[in-house]
Design an enzyme around this catalytic site. Sequence first.
Site, PDB file in Angstrom:
ATOM      1  N   HIS A   1    -109.240  54.625  82.280  1.00  0.00           N
ATOM      2  CA  HIS A   1    -109.360  54.482  80.779  1.00  0.00           C
ATOM      3  C   HIS A   1    -108.652  55.467  79.914  1.00  0.00           C
ATOM      4  CE1 HIS A   1    -113.393  52.012  80.818  1.00  0.00           C
ATOM      5  NE2 HIS A   1    -112.416  51.507  81.729  1.00  0.00           N
TER       6      HIS A   1
ATOM      7  N   ILE B   1    -106.768  56.750  74.697  1.00  0.00           N
ATOM      8  CA  ILE B   1    -108.226  56.685  75.361  1.00  0.00           C
ATOM      9  C   ILE B   1    -108.624  55.168  75.064  1.00  0.00           C
ATOM     10  CG2 ILE B   1    -110.616  57.472  75.740  1.00  0.00           C
ATOM     11  CD1 ILE B   1    -109.425  60.124  74.700  1.00  0.00           C
ATOM     12  N   CYS B   2    -108.928  54.346  76.010  1.00  0.00           N
ATOM     13  CA  CYS B   2    -109.549  53.225  75.695  1.00  0.00           C
ATOM     14  C   CYS B   2    -110.905  53.251  75.868  1.00  0.00           C
ATOM     15  CB  CYS B   2    -108.773  52.100  76.836  1.00  0.00           C
ATOM     16  SG  CYS B   2    -109.564  50.544  76.677  1.00  0.00           S
ATOM     17  N   ALA B   3    -111.408  53.392  74.651  1.00  0.00           N
ATOM     18  CA  ALA B   3    -113.095  53.439  74.556  1.00  0.00           C
ATOM     19  C   ALA B   3    -113.357  52.837  73.457  1.00  0.00           C
ATOM     20  CB  ALA B   3    -113.466  55.070  74.409  1.00  0.00           C
TER      21      ALA B   3
END
Length: 153
Positions: free
Chosen positions: A85, A92-94
Amino acid sequence: MAAVYMRRLGKELREIETEAPPAGLRLLKADDFDTWIFQIEVLGDSLYRGERFALKFRFDNTYPFSAPAVQFVVDSQMRAPVHPHVYTNGHICASILGEDWSPTLSVISVCITIQSMLASCKKKELPEGNDTYVRTAPDNPKKTHFVYDDDTV
C-alpha cells in the site's frame, strides 16, 4: 477556518511535546503549521524490524475537517517501505487519509495506524502498477483517488 486549523495543530503539537509519543514514533520537525516530519519505526516481530522511515504531514487550512497530505519521505537518505500500500514515491494508499478521514483523528493516530499497517504486513512487495503510478502521480497524494479494495495487508 484558519483559526480552527491553527488552534487544533497547536493543541496537538503541545500534547506531542509534553507527553512522550507512543513507542517507535519521534517528532523530527514541526517548525510551523505547514509541514511536520515524524520518524516511524515498527517495533516487535515484523518484516520491518529495525527499519526507520520518515513520514511527512502537510497541512492546509481545512485541517482537521479534511485529512492532511501524508507520505513517506523519499530522498537521497530516506526511502519508502516496500509495502503493498506504499508507492516508491512515498504515497500511501490508506482509507483514513481519504474517504475514511474523520476530524476525530489526529497526527499521532495516523502515525499509529501506519505503524500498525507496516507491522501487520506479511510480504514485502510493491503495489500493483507502482511504476505507472509514480510516473504519473501528482506531487500531493490527496489529489489521487485511491480505490480501497484490499484490507488484508
